[in-house]
Design a protein around this motif. Structure first.
Motif, PDB file in Angstrom:
ATOM      1  N   GLU A 234      -2.259 -35.375   7.948  1.00  0.00           N
ATOM      2  CA  GLU A 234      -3.094 -36.155   8.855  1.00  0.00           C
ATOM      3  C   GLU A 234      -4.103 -36.993   8.070  1.00  0.00           C
ATOM      4  N   PRO A 235      -4.413 -38.212   8.567  1.00  0.00           N
ATOM      5  CA  PRO A 235      -5.352 -39.081   7.855  1.00  0.00           C
ATOM      6  C   PRO A 235      -6.719 -38.423   7.686  1.00  0.00           C
ATOM      7  N   GLU A 236      -7.388 -38.791   6.622  1.00  0.00           N
ATOM      8  CA  GLU A 236      -8.701 -38.234   6.335  1.00  0.00           C
ATOM      9  C   GLU A 236      -9.676 -38.561   7.465  1.00  0.00           C
ATOM     10  N   GLY A 237     -10.466 -37.568   7.844  1.00  0.00           N
ATOM     11  CA  GLY A 237     -11.466 -37.761   8.894  1.00  0.00           C
ATOM     12  C   GLY A 237     -10.917 -37.622  10.300  1.00  0.00           C
ATOM     13  N   LEU A 238      -9.667 -37.181  10.424  1.00  0.00           N
ATOM     14  CA  LEU A 238      -9.023 -37.107  11.731  1.00  0.00           C
ATOM     15  C   LEU A 238      -8.313 -35.767  11.865  1.00  0.00           C
ATOM     16  N   THR A 239      -8.388 -35.172  13.052  1.00  0.00           N
ATOM     17  CA  THR A 239      -7.675 -33.934  13.343  1.00  0.00           C
ATOM     18  C   THR A 239      -6.575 -34.223  14.354  1.00  0.00           C
ATOM     19  N   ALA A 240      -5.334 -34.157  13.913  1.00  0.00           N
ATOM     20  CA  ALA A 240      -4.218 -34.385  14.823  1.00  0.00           C
ATOM     21  C   ALA A 240      -4.141 -33.256  15.838  1.00  0.00           C
ATOM     22  N   SER A 241      -3.692 -33.567  17.033  1.00  0.00           N
ATOM     23  CA  SER A 241      -3.466 -32.546  18.046  1.00  0.00           C
ATOM     24  C   SER A 241      -2.111 -31.903  17.794  1.00  0.00           C
ATOM     25  N   VAL A 242      -2.095 -30.570  17.787  1.00  0.00           N
ATOM     26  CA  VAL A 242      -0.855 -29.835  17.589  1.00  0.00           C
ATOM     27  C   VAL A 242      -0.656 -28.893  18.766  1.00  0.00           C
ATOM     28  N   GLY A 243       0.521 -28.952  19.358  1.00  0.00           N
ATOM     29  CA  GLY A 243       0.858 -28.066  20.459  1.00  0.00           C
ATOM     30  C   GLY A 243       1.944 -27.093  20.054  1.00  0.00           C
ATOM     31  N   GLY A 244       1.949 -25.935  20.690  1.00  0.00           N
ATOM     32  CA  GLY A 244       2.998 -24.945  20.482  1.00  0.00           C
ATOM     33  C   GLY A 244       3.720 -24.675  21.788  1.00  0.00           C
ATOM     34  N   GLU A 245       4.697 -23.778  21.737  1.00  0.00           N
ATOM     35  CA  GLU A 245       5.481 -23.475  22.943  1.00  0.00           C
ATOM     36  C   GLU A 245       5.964 -22.034  22.892  1.00  0.00           C
ATOM     37  N   ILE A 246       5.887 -21.346  24.047  1.00  0.00           N
ATOM     38  CA  ILE A 246       6.336 -19.951  24.073  1.00  0.00           C
ATOM     39  C   ILE A 246       7.548 -19.738  24.948  1.00  0.00           C
ATOM     40  N   GLY A 247       7.813 -20.612  25.909  1.00  0.00           N
ATOM     41  CA  GLY A 247       8.909 -20.395  26.838  1.00  0.00           C
ATOM     42  C   GLY A 247       9.878 -21.551  26.817  1.00  0.00           C
ATOM     43  N   GLU A 248      11.111 -21.316  26.388  1.00  0.00           N
ATOM     44  CA  GLU A 248      12.086 -22.391  26.354  1.00  0.00           C
ATOM     45  C   GLU A 248      12.347 -22.873  27.767  1.00  0.00           C
ATOM     46  N   VAL A 249      12.272 -24.185  27.974  1.00  0.00           N
ATOM     47  CA  VAL A 249      12.419 -24.746  29.306  1.00  0.00           C
ATOM     48  C   VAL A 249      13.801 -24.433  29.864  1.00  0.00           C
ATOM     49  N   GLY A 250      13.817 -23.971  31.127  1.00  0.00           N
ATOM     50  CA  GLY A 250      15.068 -23.612  31.762  1.00  0.00           C
ATOM     51  C   GLY A 250      15.377 -22.125  31.680  1.00  0.00           C
ATOM     52  N   LYS A 251      14.538 -21.366  30.965  1.00  0.00           N
ATOM     53  CA  LYS A 251      14.756 -19.930  30.826  1.00  0.00           C
ATOM     54  C   LYS A 251      13.727 -19.182  31.678  1.00  0.00           C
ATOM     55  N   ALA A 252      13.508 -17.893  31.387  1.00  0.00           N
ATOM     56  CA  ALA A 252      12.622 -17.058  32.203  1.00  0.00           C
ATOM     57  C   ALA A 252      11.183 -17.554  32.131  1.00  0.00           C
ATOM     58  N   ASN A 253      10.441 -17.363  33.221  1.00  0.00           N
ATOM     59  CA  ASN A 253       9.059 -17.808  33.262  1.00  0.00           C
ATOM     60  C   ASN A 253       8.196 -17.037  32.268  1.00  0.00           C
ATOM     61  N   SER A 254       7.200 -17.715  31.719  1.00  0.00           N
ATOM     62  CA  SER A 254       6.337 -17.139  30.694  1.00  0.00           C
ATOM     63  C   SER A 254       5.332 -16.170  31.307  1.00  0.00           C
ATOM     64  N   THR A 255       4.863 -15.239  30.477  1.00  0.00           N
ATOM     65  CA  THR A 255       3.892 -14.237  30.921  1.00  0.00           C
ATOM     66  C   THR A 255       2.642 -14.293  30.050  1.00  0.00           C
ATOM     67  N   GLU A 256       1.570 -13.704  30.576  1.00  0.00           N
ATOM     68  CA  GLU A 256       0.322 -13.623  29.811  1.00  0.00           C
ATOM     69  C   GLU A 256       0.516 -12.804  28.538  1.00  0.00           C
ATOM     70  N   GLU A 257       1.326 -11.762  28.620  1.00  0.00           N
ATOM     71  CA  GLU A 257       1.564 -10.936  27.439  1.00  0.00           C
ATOM     72  C   GLU A 257       2.226 -11.756  26.337  1.00  0.00           C
ATOM     73  N   GLU A 258       3.177 -12.603  26.695  1.00  0.00           N
ATOM     74  CA  GLU A 258       3.843 -13.453  25.704  1.00  0.00           C
ATOM     75  C   GLU A 258       2.869 -14.454  25.099  1.00  0.00           C
ATOM     76  N   LEU A 259       2.028 -15.044  25.945  1.00  0.00           N
ATOM     77  CA  LEU A 259       1.064 -16.022  25.454  1.00  0.00           C
ATOM     78  C   LEU A 259       0.107 -15.386  24.456  1.00  0.00           C
ATOM     79  N   ARG A 260      -0.423 -14.220  24.796  1.00  0.00           N
ATOM     80  CA  ARG A 260      -1.360 -13.550  23.894  1.00  0.00           C
ATOM     81  C   ARG A 260      -0.671 -13.129  22.596  1.00  0.00           C
ATOM     82  N   ALA A 261       0.540 -12.605  22.711  1.00  0.00           N
ATOM     83  CA  ALA A 261       1.253 -12.177  21.504  1.00  0.00           C
ATOM     84  C   ALA A 261       1.476 -13.358  20.569  1.00  0.00           C
ATOM     85  N   TYR A 262       1.902 -14.466  21.123  1.00  0.00           N
ATOM     86  CA  TYR A 262       2.151 -15.669  20.317  1.00  0.00           C
ATOM     87  C   TYR A 262       0.866 -16.175  19.679  1.00  0.00           C
ATOM     88  N   LEU A 263      -0.192 -16.299  20.469  1.00  0.00           N
ATOM     89  CA  LEU A 263      -1.437 -16.863  19.951  1.00  0.00           C
ATOM     90  C   LEU A 263      -2.151 -15.913  18.994  1.00  0.00           C
TER      91      LEU A 263
END
Length: 483
Positions: A234-263
């Motif tokens: 990333e360029p100096e003086g700048l913080t790029a936004s980075v996103g993550g993902e826990i639930g593959e789209v089209g599969k089972a719905n995500s849970t709080e337990e999965e979110l906490r475990a991942y994070l």
């Protein structure tokens, strides 16, 4: 016209703009916007000479910097959301995957946003979309920034790499090569000006493992690996936004337990010396592009808005993130969209609905549409499944025709372009209203302080010759991601 050399480009700029070192000075802003930017964007995309495409891209990038509509990171706005500096139910950021007729489509988005004084708007393209729409990051950036210039946009433009996704089959075969492909794509995207990157390693979640933490471990590890790369690039003086993902789209719905475990796993690995994620994508019941029924209509989708609300609250209050991201939503009924801000959803990704407008809502010449459907039947027959009707097959596979017909879609007859543009603009305006985007320019201006980003003068314009930054070809194979 087509530029045959850099002299042609310089001749067109004469009296309108001049090059001063590694900067572009605009001498006649109205003429540049109204008379030149259309053709320079077109040359940046379609000129046969890579060096001239690069030169035109440099002019667009430099002009966007000079005109106050340059590429920026949305990270600071999302950090403010995570700190509770404004109500999280006020709005949901719209992230538009621009697949077809990119310049025309982006112009409609800027018009609709400007009419509403909206600023929380992202333009993104997924790894798979880069393949089947034939849009590499540099030309995509030129199209979007050029549209911002043309429509007199003032303020940051958020370019995002969507679904930088790991292919599970390739990972099992050769994990080092698959990771290196994602690294190469990330390098190319950031070099092109993408300052927002969504990493999707959710395809590698292993539900056979005994604990949720173990199931998410490879996902977290790869997200950390690419986060570290983004921070180095990333360029100096700048913080790029980075996103993550826990639930593959089209599969089972995500849970709080999965979110906490991942994070938790992610936070422990990334450490306190590195800025981490700003958001996390989850699965709530949607699928990319929607599910077509045999007659071509769409199956009803029931989104778990309670999960969005619960997991977004956890992401904000326990981890300081902006909240959760909803994928695959553009084909939902119009009356569903106001639920996203009400649920505290940070961001929503929109793509197939706009593609459907192009194909189905009128404006696209019948002959061209017919040629694109014929191409799909001839070239995507192996994607057809048993029992699938012609309507279902074409709906799912016609996106593959966008790349081969890119030039025709960019050069629609004036009347057709006007009609398609009007339909797109109307839909975007409706969605922006339902997502609460009106008036969000004030928040963007308050929290996002764009960093000036000059680029070295390209060789065609007299600069030093440099090796191009490009991704491995394999990372652009269609993996089914994208909205």
């Amino acid at each position: 016209m087509s530029y045959r050399s850099a002299d042609d480009l310089l001749a067109r700029l004469d009296g309108v703009a001049r090059i001063a070192g590694d900067r572009l000075e605009l001498l006649d802003e109205p003429r540049f916007r109204d008379e030149l930017v259309d053709e320079i964007v077109f040359e940046a995309v379609f000129n046969e000479d890579p060096s001239l495409r690069e030169a035109c891209g440099w002019v667009i990038w430099s002009a966007s910097q000079a005109l106050g509509c340059g590429s920026a990171s949305i990270d600071a706005l999302y950090r403010a959301r995570g700190r509770g500096e404004f109500e999280p139910t006020r709005f949901t950021t719209a992230a538009i995957n621009v697949r077809a007729a990119a310049y025309l489509t982006a112009r409609q988005a800027f018009i609709a946003a400007r009419e509403r004084d909206a600023g929380a708007l992202i333009f993104e393209i997924a790894k798979s979309e880069m393949a089947y729409t034939a849009q590499r990051p540099a030309e995509y950036a030129s199209a979007i920034l050029g549209a911002a210039i043309r429509e007199r946009w003032r303020g940051p433009v958020f370019l995002q790499g969507d679904h930088f996704q790991f292919n599970a089959t390739s990972w099992r075969s050769d994990p080092d090569q698959e990771l290196e492909g994602l690294r190469a794509l990330t390098r190319e995207a950031i070099a092109a000006g993408f300052l927002n990157i969504d990493i999707d390693s959710s395809t590698l979640v292993d539900l056979s493992r005994p604990t949720v933490a173990e199931q998410q471990r490879v996902n977290s590890k790869n997200t950390v690996e690419l986060t570290r790369l983004v921070r180095r690039l990333e360029p100096e003086g700048l913080t790029a936004s980075v996103g993550g993902e826990i639930g593959e789209v089209g599969k089972a719905n995500s849970t709080e337990e999965e979110l906490r475990a991942y994070l938790d796993e992610y936070r422990a690995a990334v450490g306190s010396d590195l800025v981490g994620l700003s958001k996390v994508s989850i699965q709530t019941g949607t699928s990319h592009g929607g599910v077509p029924l045999p007659d071509g209509s769409m199956a009803e989708v029931k989104i778990d808005f309670d999960a969005l609300r619960r997991l977004s609250t956890v992401a904000r209050e326990e981890y300081g993130l902006a909240g959760c991201v909803q994928h695959g939503a553009s084909t939902l009924p119009d009356d569903a969209f106001h639920h996203f801000p009400a649920s505290g959803t940070a961001e929503i990704h929109l793509a197939t609905g706009f593609q459907n407008i192009l194909y189905d809502d009128g404006g696209l010449p019948a002959e061209l549409r017919g040629e694109m459907m014929d191409w799909t039947r001839a070239n995507c027959a192996d994607e057809r499944t048993d029992g699938q009707t012609d309507e279902q097959f074409l709906y799912k596979s016609r996106k593959k025709a966008i790349g081969p017909f890119k030039r025709q879609l960019w050069t629609l007859p004036a009347g057709a372009a006007e009609e398609v543009g009007a339909h797109l603009r109307a839909k975007m305006g409706l969605l922006f209203d339902r997502l609460g985007l009106a008036g969000t320019r004030e928040l963007v201006d308050r929290f996002v302080d764009p960093v000036p980003l000059s680029r070295p003068l390209p060789a065609a314009l007299g600069g030093e010759r440099r090796a191009p930054v490009s991704a491995a070809a394999s990372v652009f194979e269609d993996d089914g991601s994208g909205e």
